[in-house]
Design a protein around this motif. Structure first.
Motif, PDB file in Angstrom:
ATOM      1  N   LEU A   1       0.839  -1.201   0.000  1.00  0.00           N
ATOM      2  CA  LEU A   1       0.000   0.000   0.000  1.00  0.00           C
ATOM      3  C   LEU A   1       0.872   1.248   0.000  1.00  0.00           C
ATOM      4  N   ILE A   2       0.573   2.161  -0.910  1.00  0.00           N
ATOM      5  CA  ILE A   2       1.282   3.437  -0.969  1.00  0.00           C
ATOM      6  C   ILE A   2       0.631   4.403   0.011  1.00  0.00           C
ATOM      7  N   GLN A   3       1.430   4.981   0.893  1.00  0.00           N
ATOM      8  CA  GLN A   3       0.914   5.926   1.881  1.00  0.00           C
ATOM      9  C   GLN A   3       1.761   7.195   1.896  1.00  0.00           C
ATOM     10  N   ASN A   4       1.133   8.262   2.339  1.00  0.00           N
ATOM     11  CA  ASN A   4       1.828   9.539   2.495  1.00  0.00           C
ATOM     12  C   ASN A   4       1.591  10.038   3.916  1.00  0.00           C
ATOM     13  N   PRO A   5       2.565   9.908   4.798  1.00  0.00           N
ATOM     14  CA  PRO A   5       2.389  10.337   6.191  1.00  0.00           C
ATOM     15  C   PRO A   5       2.060  11.815   6.350  1.00  0.00           C
ATOM     16  N   GLU A   6       2.392  12.620   5.353  1.00  0.00           N
ATOM     17  CA  GLU A   6       2.070  14.039   5.439  1.00  0.00           C
ATOM     18  C   GLU A   6       0.566  14.275   5.288  1.00  0.00           C
ATOM     19  N   LEU A   7      -0.123  13.326   4.670  1.00  0.00           N
ATOM     20  CA  LEU A   7      -1.568  13.443   4.507  1.00  0.00           C
ATOM     21  C   LEU A   7      -2.274  12.661   5.610  1.00  0.00           C
ATOM     22  N   PHE A   8      -2.140  11.353   5.591  1.00  0.00           N
ATOM     23  CA  PHE A   8      -2.660  10.473   6.632  1.00  0.00           C
ATOM     24  C   PHE A   8      -2.157   9.071   6.345  1.00  0.00           C
ATOM     25  N   CYS A   9      -2.181   8.237   7.363  1.00  0.00           N
ATOM     26  CA  CYS A   9      -1.949   6.815   7.198  1.00  0.00           C
ATOM     27  C   CYS A   9      -3.097   6.084   7.879  1.00  0.00           C
ATOM     28  N   PHE A  10      -3.480   4.950   7.337  1.00  0.00           N
ATOM     29  CA  PHE A  10      -4.612   4.240   7.915  1.00  0.00           C
ATOM     30  C   PHE A  10      -4.284   3.768   9.331  1.00  0.00           C
TER      31      PHE A  10
ATOM     32  N   ASN B   1      -7.062   5.788   1.275  1.00  0.00           N
ATOM     33  CA  ASN B   1      -6.037   5.246   0.383  1.00  0.00           C
ATOM     34  C   ASN B   1      -6.346   3.828  -0.079  1.00  0.00           C
ATOM     35  N   GLY B   2      -7.574   3.367   0.162  1.00  0.00           N
ATOM     36  CA  GLY B   2      -8.024   2.104  -0.413  1.00  0.00           C
ATOM     37  C   GLY B   2      -7.630   0.857   0.347  1.00  0.00           C
TER      38      GLY B   2
ATOM     39  N   TYR C   1      -9.874  22.474   5.624  1.00  0.00           N
ATOM     40  CA  TYR C   1     -10.298  21.357   4.799  1.00  0.00           C
ATOM     41  C   TYR C   1      -9.077  20.561   4.344  1.00  0.00           C
ATOM     42  N   SER C   2      -8.114  20.431   5.256  1.00  0.00           N
ATOM     43  CA  SER C   2      -6.941  19.618   4.979  1.00  0.00           C
ATOM     44  C   SER C   2      -7.344  18.153   4.927  1.00  0.00           C
ATOM     45  N   PRO C   3      -6.556  17.305   4.266  1.00  0.00           N
ATOM     46  CA  PRO C   3      -6.898  15.879   4.213  1.00  0.00           C
ATOM     47  C   PRO C   3      -7.123  15.256   5.579  1.00  0.00           C
ATOM     48  N   LYS C   4      -6.303  15.615   6.557  1.00  0.00           N
ATOM     49  CA  LYS C   4      -6.467  15.031   7.894  1.00  0.00           C
ATOM     50  C   LYS C   4      -7.757  15.502   8.536  1.00  0.00           C
ATOM     51  N   ALA C   5      -8.091  16.777   8.394  1.00  0.00           N
ATOM     52  CA  ALA C   5      -9.324  17.301   8.990  1.00  0.00           C
ATOM     53  C   ALA C   5     -10.546  16.645   8.353  1.00  0.00           C
ATOM     54  N   ILE C   6     -10.529  16.463   7.043  1.00  0.00           N
ATOM     55  CA  ILE C   6     -11.659  15.843   6.346  1.00  0.00           C
ATOM     56  C   ILE C   6     -11.809  14.386   6.769  1.00  0.00           C
ATOM     57  N   ALA C   7     -10.683  13.692   6.975  1.00  0.00           N
ATOM     58  CA  ALA C   7     -10.743  12.291   7.376  1.00  0.00           C
ATOM     59  C   ALA C   7     -11.279  12.121   8.789  1.00  0.00           C
ATOM     60  N   ARG C   8     -11.020  13.104   9.656  1.00  0.00           N
ATOM     61  CA  ARG C   8     -11.364  12.948  11.074  1.00  0.00           C
ATOM     62  C   ARG C   8     -12.697  13.565  11.454  1.00  0.00           C
ATOM     63  N   HIS C   9     -13.099  14.634  10.775  1.00  0.00           N
ATOM     64  CA  HIS C   9     -14.257  15.420  11.191  1.00  0.00           C
ATOM     65  C   HIS C   9     -15.362  15.378  10.137  1.00  0.00           C
ATOM     66  N   GLU C  10     -16.592  15.516  10.590  1.00  0.00           N
ATOM     67  CA  GLU C  10     -17.744  15.504   9.695  1.00  0.00           C
ATOM     68  C   GLU C  10     -17.879  16.850   8.979  1.00  0.00           C
ATOM     69  N   LEU C  11     -16.883  17.149   8.157  1.00  0.00           N
ATOM     70  CA  LEU C  11     -16.872  18.414   7.437  1.00  0.00           C
ATOM     71  C   LEU C  11     -17.613  18.309   6.103  1.00  0.00           C
ATOM     72  N   LEU C  12     -17.438  17.194   5.408  1.00  0.00           N
ATOM     73  CA  LEU C  12     -18.019  17.026   4.076  1.00  0.00           C
ATOM     74  C   LEU C  12     -19.163  16.028   4.059  1.00  0.00           C
TER      75      LEU C  12
ATOM     76  N   SER D   1       1.301   8.034  15.253  1.00  0.00           N
ATOM     77  CA  SER D   1       0.414   9.167  15.532  1.00  0.00           C
ATOM     78  C   SER D   1      -0.090   9.849  14.279  1.00  0.00           C
ATOM     79  N   ASN D   2       0.416   9.465  13.111  1.00  0.00           N
ATOM     80  CA  ASN D   2      -0.040  10.071  11.868  1.00  0.00           C
ATOM     81  C   ASN D   2      -1.216   9.331  11.246  1.00  0.00           C
ATOM     82  N   SER D   3      -1.733   8.300  11.925  1.00  0.00           N
ATOM     83  CA  SER D   3      -2.871   7.585  11.366  1.00  0.00           C
ATOM     84  C   SER D   3      -4.065   8.512  11.265  1.00  0.00           C
ATOM     85  N   ASN D   4      -5.019   8.159  10.380  1.00  0.00           N
ATOM     86  CA  ASN D   4      -6.069   9.116  10.058  1.00  0.00           C
ATOM     87  C   ASN D   4      -7.123   9.230  11.146  1.00  0.00           C
TER      88      ASN D   4
END
Length: 251
Positions: A15-24, A50-51, A131-142, A247-250
């Motif tokens: 799995l390709i991951q980007n810790p700057e965005l999020f990791c599962f 990230n699928g 609306y950063s990737p981490k905020a969208i993954a964690r919070h009911e923003l969208l 600590s970078n998990s989503n």
């Protein structure tokens, strides 16, 4: 962007991951283990990130038709690249789109199984403009919890199953909404960090049009003691997911 490729420890998948965005996180692994799909089933993973969930479920089940829906193009692109990396283009499709438009995209009563690891946090104070990737993954923003359940009900075929991971303090809201949209809770399992601690996650199985009959599975405990996983968690990891979380998990 700083990327890495993680070994999923099953079928040679990576799995390709980007810790700057999020990791599962562990929630995704536990949901993939808890969920069921059978030969011939069509499965959709909402908020797929990230699928990782469709990739793990493709390895663990006999289903061969998986779709991941993700609103963030940067995450969907990572997911598509992982699907291609593992040679799964004929089994897994990643679609960029808004969960709220899913019925228009795929059609009603299309899927046998819906899986979802949605944003958990519904208190978005201070995040109005985040609306950063981490905020969208964690919070009911969208999307909201109601959006997730309403759309799942429409996507599922009659008799189809919804599998979700969420936080225990939202369980009343989840049950009320499931009943409102005629998806009957059938099975839950609480997840505890330690056996003497309150649960931190809940795994839920619900059936569209099912009859009332809720089964409560035995608790799943993550740690035997500090930094030592329980045997059941190690078994889940050894069956596809010998992962190191940080600590970078989503979630």
């Amino acid at each position: 962007m700083s990327e890495r490729i993680d070994d999923l420890q099953i079928n040679g998948y990576r799995l390709i991951q980007n810790p700057e965005l999020f990791c599962f996180g562990m929630d995704a692994v536990l949901l993939a283990s808890f969920s069921k799909a059978f030969e011939g089933d069509k499965v959709i993973d909402l908020c797929t990130g990230n699928g990782v969930i469709p990739i793990l479920m493709e390895a663990k089940t006999k289903a061969t038709d998986f779709t991941g829906l993700e609103i963030q193009e940067v995450s969907a692109t990572l997911a598509r690249r992982s699907v291609e990396l593992n040679g799964l283009n004929d089994r897994i499709s990643i679609v960029t789109g808004d969960l709220k438009d899913a019925v228009d995209i795929f059609g009603a009563s299309t899927f046998d199984v819906v899986t979802v690891n949605p944003p958990y946090m519904n208190e978005n104070h201070g995040l109005v403009n985040d609306y950063s990737p981490k905020a969208i993954a964690r919070h009911e923003l969208l999307c909201s919890l109601e959006d997730v359940i309403r759309v799942s009900a429409k996507l599922l075929k009659p008799g189809g199953n919804l599998f979700m991971v969420h936080r225990p303090h939202r369980l009343t809201d989840i049950f009320v909404l499931l009943r409102e949209y005629r998806i009957e809770p059938k099975r839950i399992r609480m997840v505890h960090s330690f056996k003497d601690k309150e649960p931190s996650m809940v795994l839920i199985e619900a059936n569209r049009g099912g009859k009332p009959n809720l089964r409560i599975d035995s608790p799943l405990v993550i740690y035997e003691k500090k930094d030592q996983y329980t045997k059941e968690i190690l078994d889940i990891y050894d069956n596809g997911g010998n992962f190191t979380f940080n600590s970078n998990s989503n979630r």
